[in-house]
Design a protein around this motif. Structure first.
Motif, PDB file in Angstrom:
ATOM      1  N   VAL A  64      -5.244  57.962  57.577  1.00 26.43           N
ATOM      2  CA  VAL A  64      -6.071  57.831  56.649  1.00 26.43           C
ATOM      3  C   VAL A  64      -5.718  56.818  55.799  1.00 26.43           C
ATOM      4  O   VAL A  64      -4.618  57.000  55.055  1.00 26.43           O
ATOM      5  CB  VAL A  64      -6.395  59.114  55.771  1.00 26.43           C
ATOM      6  CG1 VAL A  64      -7.404  58.861  54.840  1.00 26.43           C
ATOM      7  CG2 VAL A  64      -7.029  60.314  56.621  1.00 26.43           C
ATOM      8  N   THR A  65      -6.309  55.675  55.477  1.00 31.10           N
ATOM      9  CA  THR A  65      -5.727  54.519  54.549  1.00 31.10           C
ATOM     10  C   THR A  65      -6.787  53.945  53.884  1.00 31.10           C
ATOM     11  O   THR A  65      -7.974  54.062  54.038  1.00 31.10           O
ATOM     12  CB  THR A  65      -5.193  53.319  55.703  1.00 31.10           C
ATOM     13  OG1 THR A  65      -6.352  52.747  56.651  1.00 31.10           O
ATOM     14  CG2 THR A  65      -4.191  53.912  56.612  1.00 31.10           C
ATOM     15  N   LEU A  66      -6.082  53.695  52.686  1.00 32.77           N
ATOM     16  CA  LEU A  66      -6.987  52.669  51.610  1.00 32.77           C
ATOM     17  C   LEU A  66      -6.579  51.269  51.614  1.00 32.77           C
ATOM     18  O   LEU A  66      -5.362  50.947  51.510  1.00 32.77           O
ATOM     19  CB  LEU A  66      -6.710  53.048  50.334  1.00 32.77           C
ATOM     20  CG  LEU A  66      -7.395  52.484  49.026  1.00 32.77           C
ATOM     21  CD1 LEU A  66      -8.788  52.346  49.314  1.00 32.77           C
ATOM     22  CD2 LEU A  66      -6.855  53.263  47.774  1.00 32.77           C
ATOM     23  N   MET A  67      -7.528  50.384  51.989  1.00 32.58           N
ATOM     24  CA  MET A  67      -7.179  48.894  51.953  1.00 32.58           C
ATOM     25  C   MET A  67      -7.690  48.498  50.540  1.00 32.58           C
ATOM     26  O   MET A  67      -8.912  48.472  50.329  1.00 32.58           O
ATOM     27  CB  MET A  67      -7.799  48.220  53.169  1.00 32.58           C
ATOM     28  CG  MET A  67      -7.441  46.654  53.202  1.00 32.58           C
ATOM     29  SD  MET A  67      -8.427  45.521  52.045  1.00 32.58           S
ATOM     30  CE  MET A  67     -10.028  45.733  52.795  1.00 32.58           C
ATOM     31  N   VAL A  68      -6.665  47.784  49.936  1.00 36.23           N
ATOM     32  CA  VAL A  68      -7.053  47.100  48.724  1.00 36.23           C
ATOM     33  C   VAL A  68      -6.697  45.547  48.649  1.00 36.23           C
ATOM     34  O   VAL A  68      -5.427  45.399  48.938  1.00 36.23           O
ATOM     35  CB  VAL A  68      -6.459  47.750  47.477  1.00 36.23           C
ATOM     36  CG1 VAL A  68      -6.842  46.802  46.080  1.00 36.23           C
ATOM     37  CG2 VAL A  68      -6.737  49.395  47.338  1.00 36.23           C
ATOM     38  N   PRO A  69      -7.769  44.714  48.997  1.00 40.32           N
ATOM     39  CA  PRO A  69      -7.435  43.209  48.778  1.00 40.32           C
ATOM     40  C   PRO A  69      -6.563  42.669  47.743  1.00 40.32           C
ATOM     41  O   PRO A  69      -6.711  43.365  46.492  1.00 40.32           O
ATOM     42  CB  PRO A  69      -9.055  42.568  48.527  1.00 40.32           C
ATOM     43  CG  PRO A  69      -9.971  43.590  48.881  1.00 40.32           C
ATOM     44  CD  PRO A  69      -9.347  45.010  48.727  1.00 40.32           C
ATOM     45  N   ASP A  91     -13.029  46.403  43.589  1.00 43.70           N
ATOM     46  CA  ASP A  91     -13.761  45.637  44.436  1.00 43.70           C
ATOM     47  C   ASP A  91     -13.221  45.233  45.738  1.00 43.70           C
ATOM     48  O   ASP A  91     -11.979  44.972  46.131  1.00 43.70           O
ATOM     49  CB  ASP A  91     -14.136  44.237  43.902  1.00 43.70           C
ATOM     50  CG  ASP A  91     -14.976  44.124  42.617  1.00 43.70           C
ATOM     51  OD1 ASP A  91     -15.663  45.251  42.545  1.00 43.70           O
ATOM     52  OD2 ASP A  91     -14.967  43.407  41.603  1.00 43.70           O
ATOM     53  N   GLY A  92     -13.819  45.425  46.957  1.00 42.09           N
ATOM     54  CA  GLY A  92     -13.497  45.320  48.195  1.00 42.09           C
ATOM     55  C   GLY A  92     -12.650  46.530  48.923  1.00 42.09           C
ATOM     56  O   GLY A  92     -12.607  46.194  50.048  1.00 42.09           O
ATOM     57  N   ALA A  93     -12.198  47.314  48.163  1.00 45.41           N
ATOM     58  CA  ALA A  93     -11.428  48.328  48.529  1.00 45.41           C
ATOM     59  C   ALA A  93     -12.161  49.357  49.694  1.00 45.41           C
ATOM     60  O   ALA A  93     -13.377  49.470  49.690  1.00 45.41           O
ATOM     61  CB  ALA A  93     -10.950  49.331  47.554  1.00 45.41           C
ATOM     62  N   GLU A  94     -11.478  49.700  50.753  1.00 45.66           N
ATOM     63  CA  GLU A  94     -12.020  50.261  51.939  1.00 45.66           C
ATOM     64  C   GLU A  94     -11.243  51.592  52.360  1.00 45.66           C
ATOM     65  O   GLU A  94     -10.154  51.315  52.632  1.00 45.66           O
ATOM     66  CB  GLU A  94     -12.443  49.411  53.254  1.00 45.66           C
ATOM     67  CG  GLU A  94     -13.480  48.428  52.932  1.00 45.66           C
ATOM     68  CD  GLU A  94     -13.629  47.326  54.006  1.00 45.66           C
ATOM     69  OE1 GLU A  94     -14.696  46.877  54.360  1.00 45.66           O
ATOM     70  OE2 GLU A  94     -12.877  47.567  54.928  1.00 45.66           O
ATOM     71  N   VAL A  95     -11.680  52.591  52.675  1.00 52.78           N
ATOM     72  CA  VAL A  95     -10.997  53.648  52.992  1.00 52.78           C
ATOM     73  C   VAL A  95     -11.330  53.889  54.666  1.00 52.78           C
ATOM     74  O   VAL A  95     -12.641  53.905  55.058  1.00 52.78           O
ATOM     75  CB  VAL A  95     -11.382  55.044  52.315  1.00 52.78           C
ATOM     76  CG1 VAL A  95     -10.883  56.372  53.074  1.00 52.78           C
ATOM     77  CG2 VAL A  95     -11.052  54.939  51.006  1.00 52.78           C
ATOM     78  N   THR A  96     -10.439  53.940  55.418  1.00 56.55           N
ATOM     79  CA  THR A  96     -10.641  54.278  57.118  1.00 56.55           C
ATOM     80  C   THR A  96     -10.028  55.510  57.357  1.00 56.55           C
ATOM     81  O   THR A  96      -8.880  55.893  57.054  1.00 56.55           O
ATOM     82  CB  THR A  96     -10.064  52.986  57.745  1.00 56.55           C
ATOM     83  OG1 THR A  96     -10.630  51.814  57.365  1.00 56.55           O
ATOM     84  CG2 THR A  96     -10.042  53.221  59.096  1.00 56.55           C
ATOM     85  N   PHE A  97     -10.706  56.302  58.093  1.00 55.33           N
ATOM     86  CA  PHE A  97     -10.472  57.630  58.624  1.00 55.33           C
ATOM     87  C   PHE A  97     -10.246  57.021  60.329  1.00 55.33           C
ATOM     88  O   PHE A  97     -11.112  56.834  60.928  1.00 55.33           O
ATOM     89  CB  PHE A  97     -11.404  58.685  58.704  1.00 55.33           C
ATOM     90  CG  PHE A  97     -11.636  59.184  57.095  1.00 55.33           C
ATOM     91  CD1 PHE A  97     -10.992  60.354  56.661  1.00 55.33           C
ATOM     92  CD2 PHE A  97     -12.406  58.209  56.209  1.00 55.33           C
ATOM     93  CE1 PHE A  97     -11.080  60.885  55.164  1.00 55.33           C
ATOM     94  CE2 PHE A  97     -12.461  58.701  54.993  1.00 55.33           C
ATOM     95  CZ  PHE A  97     -11.987  59.898  54.630  1.00 55.33           C
ATOM     96  N   GLY A  98      -8.988  57.188  60.653  1.00 60.32           N
ATOM     97  CA  GLY A  98      -8.680  56.639  62.146  1.00 60.32           C
ATOM     98  C   GLY A  98      -8.298  58.120  62.752  1.00 60.32           C
ATOM     99  O   GLY A  98      -7.983  59.145  62.364  1.00 60.32           O
ATOM    100  N   ASN A  99      -7.806  57.606  64.278  1.00 58.56           N
ATOM    101  CA  ASN A  99      -7.507  58.673  65.183  1.00 58.56           C
ATOM    102  C   ASN A  99      -8.141  59.919  64.685  1.00 58.56           C
ATOM    103  O   ASN A  99      -7.442  61.179  64.754  1.00 58.56           O
ATOM    104  CB  ASN A  99      -5.732  58.757  64.785  1.00 58.56           C
ATOM    105  CG  ASN A  99      -5.319  59.557  66.066  1.00 58.56           C
ATOM    106  OD1 ASN A  99      -5.789  59.769  67.141  1.00 58.56           O
ATOM    107  ND2 ASN A  99      -4.117  60.231  65.897  1.00 58.56           N
ATOM    108  N   ALA A 100      -9.509  60.020  64.989  1.00 60.81           N
ATOM    109  CA  ALA A 100     -10.342  61.236  64.745  1.00 60.81           C
ATOM    110  C   ALA A 100     -10.302  61.991  66.062  1.00 60.81           C
ATOM    111  O   ALA A 100     -10.728  61.398  67.057  1.00 60.81           O
ATOM    112  CB  ALA A 100     -11.779  60.886  64.299  1.00 60.81           C
ATOM    113  N   ILE A 101     -10.214  63.334  66.026  1.00 61.07           N
ATOM    114  CA  ILE A 101     -10.133  64.196  67.206  1.00 61.07           C
ATOM    115  C   ILE A 101     -10.703  65.314  66.865  1.00 61.07           C
ATOM    116  O   ILE A 101     -10.664  66.147  65.916  1.00 61.07           O
ATOM    117  CB  ILE A 101      -8.517  64.738  67.295  1.00 61.07           C
ATOM    118  CG1 ILE A 101      -7.631  63.433  67.690  1.00 61.07           C
ATOM    119  CG2 ILE A 101      -8.426  65.588  68.540  1.00 61.07           C
ATOM    120  CD1 ILE A 101      -6.159  63.722  67.404  1.00 61.07           C
ATOM    121  N   HIS A 102     -11.836  65.671  67.870  1.00 58.95           N
ATOM    122  CA  HIS A 102     -12.972  67.081  67.618  1.00 58.95           C
ATOM    123  C   HIS A 102     -12.075  68.009  68.361  1.00 58.95           C
ATOM    124  O   HIS A 102     -11.451  68.090  69.454  1.00 58.95           O
ATOM    125  CB  HIS A 102     -13.945  66.731  68.093  1.00 58.95           C
ATOM    126  CG  HIS A 102     -14.768  68.002  68.443  1.00 58.95           C
ATOM    127  ND1 HIS A 102     -14.841  68.468  69.784  1.00 58.95           N
ATOM    128  CD2 HIS A 102     -15.483  68.699  67.747  1.00 58.95           C
ATOM    129  CE1 HIS A 102     -15.539  69.605  69.697  1.00 58.95           C
ATOM    130  NE2 HIS A 102     -15.968  69.669  68.467  1.00 58.95           N
TER     131      HIS A 102
END
Length: 237
Positions: A206-211, A116-127
């Motif tokens: 690319v990170t996974l945040m787990v509360p 519950d509450g875990a979020e995956v963020t994709f950062g520093n995206a470059i085309h």
């Protein structure tokens, strides 16, 4: 005479993309990825990501995703940023939109536990586009980062190619495009699993945040990312 191509397009090197020098990616568990879709409008590749073996804790943690493993055109095994690749070989220049969604929260493979509450963020995206020397094609709009929402199941538009204003014109939206998450400096080789084993290279973009308050079963958790390519252009911002 040119006509739309129904061939598949092989994945390219995310750090030095060259359609004439395709690469062979490998999933984090050593298996082969899903085969590229057939053209003319296709998703060629999307990274699968592993977040390692972690200790159960009551603290909120951010875990780095695995870096993309691949074998280069000349046979060298290496790693690079995670990425997604698509190709438009229609020859119509009518535009497209690439989206992604998370099909449900991370769930235990041997239990009913959910992160519950875990979020995956994709950062520093470059085309990066293959048909132009510009890395910031004016006909392409793309996000710099995004966080998936597993509860709503809504897809996020992450990159789009605009349609030409006048029929018969061309723009920079044709050919192969990729969005990579991070660059060479985001690749880390010092991450260690909770059991003391070395993780292999990771991608800190690319990170996974787990509360910390989330209950954590001693289990393996997984979810699915669904990548969607449509022929409806939009403006991504």
């Amino acid at each position: 005479t040119f006509q739309p191509s129904k061939d598949t397009t092989n994945p390219v090197d995310p750090t030095n993309p060259d359609p004439d020098k395709p690469v062979k990616p490998t999933n984090p568990n050593g298996t082969d990825p899903q085969a590229p879709q057939a053209g003319p409008l296709s998703i060629d590749f999307a990274s699968s990501i592993d977040f390692g073996i972690q200790k159960i804790t009551s603290k909120t943690e951010n875990y780095q995703g695995s870096a993309q493993q691949y074998t280069t055109f000349d046979g060298k095994k290496t790693t690079g940023p995670d990425y997604v690749q698509m190709t438009d070989n229609r020859g119509s220049f009518t535009g497209w939109t690439l989206s992604v969604k998370q099909n449900g929260q991370f769930k235990g493979q041997n239990s009913n536990a959910v992160l519950d509450g875990a979020e995956v963020t994709f950062g520093n995206a470059i085309h990066l586009g293959m048909t132009t020397v510009s890395t910031n094609a004016t006909d392409i709009t793309a996000l710099k980062s995004f966080t998936l929402d597993p509860l709503s199941g809504n897809a996020i538009n992450i990159m789009s190619g605009a349609a030409v204003k006048n029929a018969g014109d061309t723009n920079e939206t044709g050919g192969t495009h990729l969005m990579r998450f991070g660059n060479e400096t985001d690749i880390v080789s010092t991450e260690v699993n909770a059991d003391g084993s070395k993780r292999g290279d990771t991608d800190k973009a690319v990170t996974l945040m787990v509360p910390g308050k989330t209950d954590k079963m001693a289990d393996k958790y997984a979810t699915e990312f669904e990548w969607i390519l449509s022929d409806m252009p939009t403006i991504v911002k």
